[in-house]
Write a protein that holds these residues in place. Structure first.
Motif, PDB file in Angstrom:
ATOM      1  N   SER A 156       8.071  13.921  -8.020  1.00 10.04           N
ATOM      2  CA  SER A 156       8.588  12.592  -8.307  1.00 10.04           C
ATOM      3  C   SER A 156       8.788  12.930  -9.744  1.00 10.04           C
ATOM      4  N   GLY A 157       9.864  13.574  -9.763  1.00  6.12           N
ATOM      5  CA  GLY A 157      10.442  13.792 -11.122  1.00  6.12           C
ATOM      6  C   GLY A 157       9.685  14.859 -11.892  1.00  6.12           C
ATOM      7  N   GLN A 158      10.016  14.995 -13.283  1.00  6.12           N
ATOM      8  CA  GLN A 158       9.538  16.135 -14.161  1.00  6.12           C
ATOM      9  C   GLN A 158       8.091  15.962 -14.229  1.00  6.12           C
ATOM     10  N   GLU A 159       7.403  14.727 -14.490  1.00  2.99           N
ATOM     11  CA  GLU A 159       6.148  14.554 -14.985  1.00  2.99           C
ATOM     12  C   GLU A 159       5.354  14.082 -13.665  1.00  2.99           C
ATOM     13  N   GLY A 160       6.046  13.440 -12.652  1.00  2.00           N
ATOM     14  CA  GLY A 160       5.553  12.849 -11.618  1.00  2.00           C
ATOM     15  C   GLY A 160       5.121  11.355 -11.475  1.00  2.00           C
ATOM     16  N   MET A 161       5.935  10.773 -12.650  1.00  2.00           N
ATOM     17  CA  MET A 161       5.815   9.375 -12.665  1.00  2.00           C
ATOM     18  C   MET A 161       7.192   8.438 -12.064  1.00  2.00           C
ATOM     19  N   ASP A 162       8.213   9.277 -11.657  1.00  2.00           N
ATOM     20  CA  ASP A 162       9.387   8.556 -11.495  1.00  2.00           C
ATOM     21  C   ASP A 162       9.185   7.398 -10.126  1.00  2.00           C
ATOM     22  N   ILE A 163       8.414   7.587  -9.127  1.00  2.00           N
ATOM     23  CA  ILE A 163       8.134   6.724  -7.882  1.00  2.00           C
ATOM     24  C   ILE A 163       7.293   5.660  -8.435  1.00  2.00           C
ATOM     25  N   TYR A 164       6.252   5.816  -9.288  1.00  2.00           N
ATOM     26  CA  TYR A 164       5.440   4.660  -9.982  1.00  2.00           C
ATOM     27  C   TYR A 164       6.453   3.861 -10.522  1.00  2.00           C
ATOM     28  N   ARG A 165       7.326   4.234 -11.449  1.00  2.82           N
ATOM     29  CA  ARG A 165       7.961   3.513 -12.258  1.00  2.82           C
ATOM     30  C   ARG A 165       8.921   2.646 -11.454  1.00  2.82           C
ATOM     31  N   ARG A 166       9.399   3.097 -10.418  1.00  2.00           N
ATOM     32  CA  ARG A 166      10.184   2.169  -9.657  1.00  2.00           C
ATOM     33  C   ARG A 166       9.447   1.280  -8.521  1.00  2.00           C
ATOM     34  N   LEU A 167       8.400   1.831  -7.919  1.00  2.00           N
ATOM     35  CA  LEU A 167       7.591   1.079  -7.081  1.00  2.00           C
ATOM     36  C   LEU A 167       6.850  -0.169  -7.747  1.00  2.00           C
ATOM     37  N   VAL A 206       0.761  -1.227   0.046  1.00  2.00           N
ATOM     38  CA  VAL A 206       0.012   0.024   0.054  1.00  2.00           C
ATOM     39  C   VAL A 206       0.770   1.146  -0.100  1.00  2.00           C
ATOM     40  N   SER A 207       0.514   2.332  -0.732  1.00  2.00           N
ATOM     41  CA  SER A 207       1.434   3.593  -0.678  1.00  2.00           C
ATOM     42  C   SER A 207       0.510   4.718  -1.035  1.00  2.00           C
ATOM     43  N   ASN A 208       0.870   5.952  -0.430  1.00  2.30           N
ATOM     44  CA  ASN A 208       0.556   7.077  -1.090  1.00  2.30           C
ATOM     45  C   ASN A 208       1.842   7.878  -1.433  1.00  2.30           C
ATOM     46  N   PRO A 209       2.335   7.621  -2.743  1.00  3.97           N
ATOM     47  CA  PRO A 209       3.663   7.855  -2.993  1.00  3.97           C
ATOM     48  C   PRO A 209       3.744   9.747  -3.398  1.00  3.97           C
ATOM     49  N   PRO A 210       4.734  10.154  -3.649  1.00  4.65           N
ATOM     50  CA  PRO A 210       4.817  11.398  -4.204  1.00  4.65           C
ATOM     51  C   PRO A 210       4.491  11.218  -5.570  1.00  4.65           C
ATOM     52  N   TYR A 211       3.626  12.319  -6.137  1.00  3.01           N
ATOM     53  CA  TYR A 211       3.191  12.208  -7.549  1.00  3.01           C
ATOM     54  C   TYR A 211       2.791  13.666  -8.284  1.00  3.01           C
ATOM     55  N   VAL A 212       3.563  14.479  -7.866  1.00  2.00           N
ATOM     56  CA  VAL A 212       3.372  15.753  -8.456  1.00  2.00           C
ATOM     57  C   VAL A 212       4.703  15.952  -9.332  1.00  2.00           C
ATOM     58  N   GLY A 213       4.660  16.537 -10.505  1.00  2.00           N
ATOM     59  CA  GLY A 213       5.722  16.567 -11.433  1.00  2.00           C
ATOM     60  C   GLY A 213       6.282  18.038 -11.112  1.00  2.00           C
TER      61      GLY A 213
END
Length: 285
Positions: free
Chosen positions: A219-230, A190-197
């Motif tokens: 989470s990176g320029q577009e807000g997707m970096d953590i999703y891609r890793r997680l 479960v997670s509420n990750p950072p997701y603002v670009g």
């Protein structure tokens, strides 16, 4: 100055500084200074502030007017009926994140029927501990883990667990996403990750942009970096048939779904405004 006058004065200051919900903030901060509830303010509008109270109120409304969130000034935020301590070391829990807890609880019912064993659940990027502690309170038989890359955040989460008598129910560990848990298996991630670009930082409220921990917001320029890793890490950490549940940012639904190719039963939960807020997906059995 009387209580009503003090609130009216703070309200005008907040309006001029474009503070959201100006009257609510004015009242909350006066309640904080006085150690009283809202009913007291309404019942005693003509009560005079002492000199000390006036100085303290002036101090906190100046802090709020410059953008500091009310929750960081009072040190508290409610989440899932729990009174949580918060500081600038952690993201302030939002009401929308309660949809993550609701989604997990709905999925647990059926999952536990299929898998009648002690559930292992991990909250990734726990921050204040809000999700993990809410789940610990609702699922007394589950084994709850919570990780965060920030040791300062973990100190706050542990303090909240102790205050809520849940210190024995949640195991906190420092971890960069799921790195520390590489050899472990869970029923729910479960997670509420950072997701603002970072490219959208100018559209974010000042109090978020300037006061909340950037590591928990961006989470990176577009807000997707953590999703891609997680998401790949969650796949590896889940038992077959286990669930990944996470909060998603505005307009991120389709991008996150693309990352969930190969997962089963992908589903989205909307918030009270009809905005996609939580995505859940099951690792195939």
């Amino acid at each position: 100055m009387q209580l009503k006058q003090a609130v009216d004065s703070a309200y005008e200051l907040f309006v001029s500084h474009e503070v959201p919900s100006p009257r609510l903030n004015a009242e909350l901060l006066l309640m904080f200074v006085l150690g009283r509830d809202r009913a007291f303010l309404y019942a005693h509008p003509e009560r005079e502030l002492t000199g000390e109270e006036q100085c303290r109120y002036d101090e906190v409304i100046r802090e709020r007017a410059r953008g500091c969130p009310t929750q960081y000034i009072t040190g508290h935020q409610e989440f899932w009926g729990l009174d949580l301590l918060v500081s600038p070391a952690v993201l302030i829990p939002r009401p929308e994140t309660e949809h993550v807890v609701e989604t997990v609880l709905e999925l647990v019912t059926e999952y536990h029927r299929e898998n009648p064993r002690k559930l292992r659940i991990i909250d990734v990027g726990t921050g204040s501990g809000c999700i993990a502690l809410a789940l610990a309170g609702e699922l007394p038989q589950a084994e709850i883990h919570a990780g965060d890359i920030s040791e300062e955040a973990l100190e706050m989460a542990r303090a909240n667990a102790a205050r809520l008598a849940l210190g024995e129910r949640v195991l906190f560990r420092q971890s960069n996403l799921l790195a520390t848990y590489a050899q472990e298996q869970f029923d729910f991630v479960v997670s509420n990750p950072p997701y603002v670009g970072e490219s959208e930082s100018d559209k974010v409220q000042k109090q978020v942009r300037e006061f909340e921990p950037k590591i928990a917001v961006f989470s990176g320029q577009e807000g997707m970096d953590i999703y891609r890793r997680l998401i790949p890490q969650a796949w590896d950490a889940l038992k077959p048939g286990g669930w990944f549940v996470c909060e998603i940012g505005f307009s991120a639904e389709e991008k996150v779904k693309e990352l969930l190719a190969g997962w089963a039963e992908v589903q989205t939960t909307t918030d009270l405004q009809g905005i996609p807020r939580v995505i859940a997906a099951r690792r195939p059995s």
